[in-house]
Design a protein around this motif. Structure first.
Motif, PDB file in Angstrom:
ATOM      1  N   ARG A  21      27.442 -58.657  24.973  1.00  0.00           N
ATOM      2  CA  ARG A  21      27.235 -58.456  23.543  1.00  0.00           C
ATOM      3  C   ARG A  21      27.455 -59.741  22.734  1.00  0.00           C
ATOM      4  O   ARG A  21      28.442 -60.426  22.926  1.00  0.00           O
ATOM      5  N   SER A  23      26.358 -61.462  18.597  1.00  0.00           N
ATOM      6  CA  SER A  23      25.669 -61.215  17.329  1.00  0.00           C
ATOM      7  C   SER A  23      24.296 -61.872  17.381  1.00  0.00           C
ATOM      8  O   SER A  23      24.189 -63.050  17.697  1.00  0.00           O
ATOM      9  N   ARG A  25      20.712 -62.708  15.423  1.00  0.00           N
ATOM     10  CA  ARG A  25      20.192 -62.869  14.057  1.00  0.00           C
ATOM     11  C   ARG A  25      18.704 -63.220  14.032  1.00  0.00           C
ATOM     12  O   ARG A  25      18.178 -63.640  13.015  1.00  0.00           O
ATOM     13  N   GLN A 112      21.362 -63.763   2.876  1.00  0.00           N
ATOM     14  CA  GLN A 112      21.237 -63.990   4.330  1.00  0.00           C
ATOM     15  C   GLN A 112      19.817 -63.565   4.740  1.00  0.00           C
ATOM     16  O   GLN A 112      19.598 -62.456   5.245  1.00  0.00           O
ATOM     17  N   CYS A 167      27.056 -57.675  12.772  1.00  0.00           N
ATOM     18  CA  CYS A 167      27.884 -56.974  11.807  1.00  0.00           C
ATOM     19  C   CYS A 167      28.037 -57.878  10.580  1.00  0.00           C
ATOM     20  O   CYS A 167      28.533 -58.992  10.697  1.00  0.00           O
ATOM     21  N   GLY A 169      29.520 -58.479   6.912  1.00  0.00           N
ATOM     22  CA  GLY A 169      30.510 -58.052   5.908  1.00  0.00           C
ATOM     23  C   GLY A 169      30.367 -58.803   4.602  1.00  0.00           C
ATOM     24  O   GLY A 169      31.071 -58.523   3.634  1.00  0.00           O
ATOM     25  N   GLY A 170      29.435 -59.756   4.579  1.00  0.00           N
ATOM     26  CA  GLY A 170      29.242 -60.547   3.357  1.00  0.00           C
ATOM     27  C   GLY A 170      28.183 -59.913   2.483  1.00  0.00           C
ATOM     28  O   GLY A 170      26.992 -60.010   2.778  1.00  0.00           O
TER      29      GLY A 170
HETATM   30  C1  LIG Z   1      34.027 -58.019   9.566  1.00  0.00           C
HETATM   31  C2  LIG Z   1      32.939 -58.954  10.023  1.00  0.00           C
HETATM   32  C3  LIG Z   1      32.065 -59.482   9.097  1.00  0.00           C
HETATM   33  C4  LIG Z   1      31.027 -60.327   9.510  1.00  0.00           C
HETATM   34  N1  LIG Z   1      30.142 -60.776   8.574  1.00  0.00           N
HETATM   35  C5  LIG Z   1      29.089 -61.545   8.946  1.00  0.00           C
HETATM   36  C6  LIG Z   1      28.127 -61.974   7.997  1.00  0.00           C
HETATM   37  O1  LIG Z   1      28.204 -61.660   6.809  1.00  0.00           O
HETATM   38  N2  LIG Z   1      27.086 -62.718   8.458  1.00  0.00           N
HETATM   39  C7  LIG Z   1      26.939 -63.065   9.761  1.00  0.00           C
HETATM   40  O2  LIG Z   1      25.951 -63.733  10.097  1.00  0.00           O
HETATM   41  N3  LIG Z   1      27.841 -62.672  10.708  1.00  0.00           N
HETATM   42  C8  LIG Z   1      28.916 -61.922  10.334  1.00  0.00           C
HETATM   43  N4  LIG Z   1      29.823 -61.479  11.272  1.00  0.00           N
HETATM   44  C9  LIG Z   1      29.614 -61.799  12.707  1.00  0.00           C
HETATM   45  C10 LIG Z   1      30.512 -62.932  13.193  1.00  0.00           C
HETATM   46  O3  LIG Z   1      30.079 -64.152  12.635  1.00  0.00           O
HETATM   47  C11 LIG Z   1      30.477 -62.985  14.731  1.00  0.00           C
HETATM   48  O4  LIG Z   1      30.960 -61.764  15.259  1.00  0.00           O
HETATM   49  C12 LIG Z   1      31.316 -64.132  15.283  1.00  0.00           C
HETATM   50  O5  LIG Z   1      30.720 -65.375  14.943  1.00  0.00           O
HETATM   51  C13 LIG Z   1      31.478 -64.060  16.803  1.00  0.00           C
HETATM   52  O6  LIG Z   1      30.208 -64.104  17.442  1.00  0.00           O
HETATM   53  P1  LIG Z   1      29.676 -62.932  18.427  1.00  0.00           P
HETATM   54  O7  LIG Z   1      29.712 -61.640  17.649  1.00  0.00           O
HETATM   55  O8  LIG Z   1      28.286 -63.357  18.791  1.00  0.00           O
HETATM   56  O9  LIG Z   1      30.589 -62.885  19.600  1.00  0.00           O
HETATM   57  C14 LIG Z   1      30.881 -60.675  10.875  1.00  0.00           C
HETATM   58  C15 LIG Z   1      31.777 -60.137  11.805  1.00  0.00           C
HETATM   59  C16 LIG Z   1      32.789 -59.287  11.405  1.00  0.00           C
HETATM   60  C17 LIG Z   1      33.716 -58.692  12.435  1.00  0.00           C
END
Ligand SMILES: Cc1cc2nc3c(=O)[nH]c(=O)nc-3n(C[C@H](O)[C@H](O)[C@H](O)COP(=O)(O)O)c2cc1C
Length: 198
Positions: A21, A23, A25, A112, A167, A169-170
């Motif tokens: 897993r 993130s 984009r 974003q 995910c 949160g912004g």
């Molecule tokens: C509460 C929360 C808010 C987040 N908000 C954003 C966001 O607004 N934009 C974004 O691109 N990623 C966001 N993320 C993702 C994180 O950037 C990402 O989980 C982190 O860089 C680790 O990378 P991975 O999920 O690929 O392991 C958020 C993650 C969390 C847990």
């Protein structure tokens, strides 16, 4: 839209889904299918045990299930672009608003722009009224915890289906509430664009 019954077996182990897993984009220019969207929504907040409590795929304090999942749909086979609410009990979508709002959602999510390319954007929102009646101020923290569980389920199910998500949160909360025309006591906790991996 009523979804088919969710699958109870998939191609990945929980361990592999956890390990892989990330993130995501960037999304392929391909619509989601009703099957994939239904499976994803089931994982995020679906009913896994019918009965007096209608227990779900995620834990919930006192089994209150105070969250709602809104689907900002732009590109799903057989579904008009619009905003829908997931009804877990009937495993179906009910329309809230017509029209493709993905670009506007991306804008209120602090510009974003990459989010616009996702075929769907999920918005995990809490009913503060439901949860505060029972738990007072602490209920707000419980809603955030529940959103976190839902978000992780979304990541893992997406991984198993070949989808990607992030995910988010912004966002500017009041603007998102206005844009989606959420009920007055509803507060968005997390936003999750979802699409096929490139
Ligand atoms: C509460 C929360 C808010 C987040 N908000 C954003 C966001 O607004 N934009 C974004 O691109 N990623 C966001 N993320 C993702 C994180 O950037 C990402 O989980 C982190 O860089 C680790 O990378 P991975 O999920 O690929 O392991 C958020 C993650 C969390 C847990």
């Amino acid at each position: 839209m009523r979804f088919p019954e969710p699958m109870m077996e998939g191609p990945l182990s929980v361990e592999t889904a956890l390990a892989n897993r990330r993130s995501v984009r960037e999304y392929a220019d391909e619509p989601l299918t009703p099957d994939s969207l239904g499976q994803l929504l089931w994982a995020v907040y679906g009913v896994s045990e019918e009965g007096p409590w209608n227990r779900r795929t995620v834990p919930s304090h006192a089994a209150l299930y105070s969250m709602d999942v809104y689907v900002v749909a732009g590109s799903v086979e057989g579904l008009e672009p619009g905003v829908y609410r997931y009804d877990a009990l009937s495993h179906s979508l009910e329309e809230v608003q017509e029209g493709d709002l993905r670009a506007e959602v991306a804008e209120v999510c602090l510009e974003q722009d990459w989010m616009e390319a996702a075929p769907v954007i999920l918005v995990l929102a809490a009913s503060f009224e439901r949860i505060q009646q029972k738990f007072g101020e602490r209920g707000v923290a419980y809603a955030f915890f529940e959103a976190g569980h839902m978000s992780q389920s979304c990541y893992l199910q997406a991984e198993s289906l070949g989808l990607g998500t992030t995910c988010v949160g912004g966002f500017r909360e009041e603007e998102l509430i206005d844009l989606l025309d959420l009920p007055p006591d509803h507060h968005p906790m997390l936003v999750m664009p979802v699409g096929w991996k490139v």
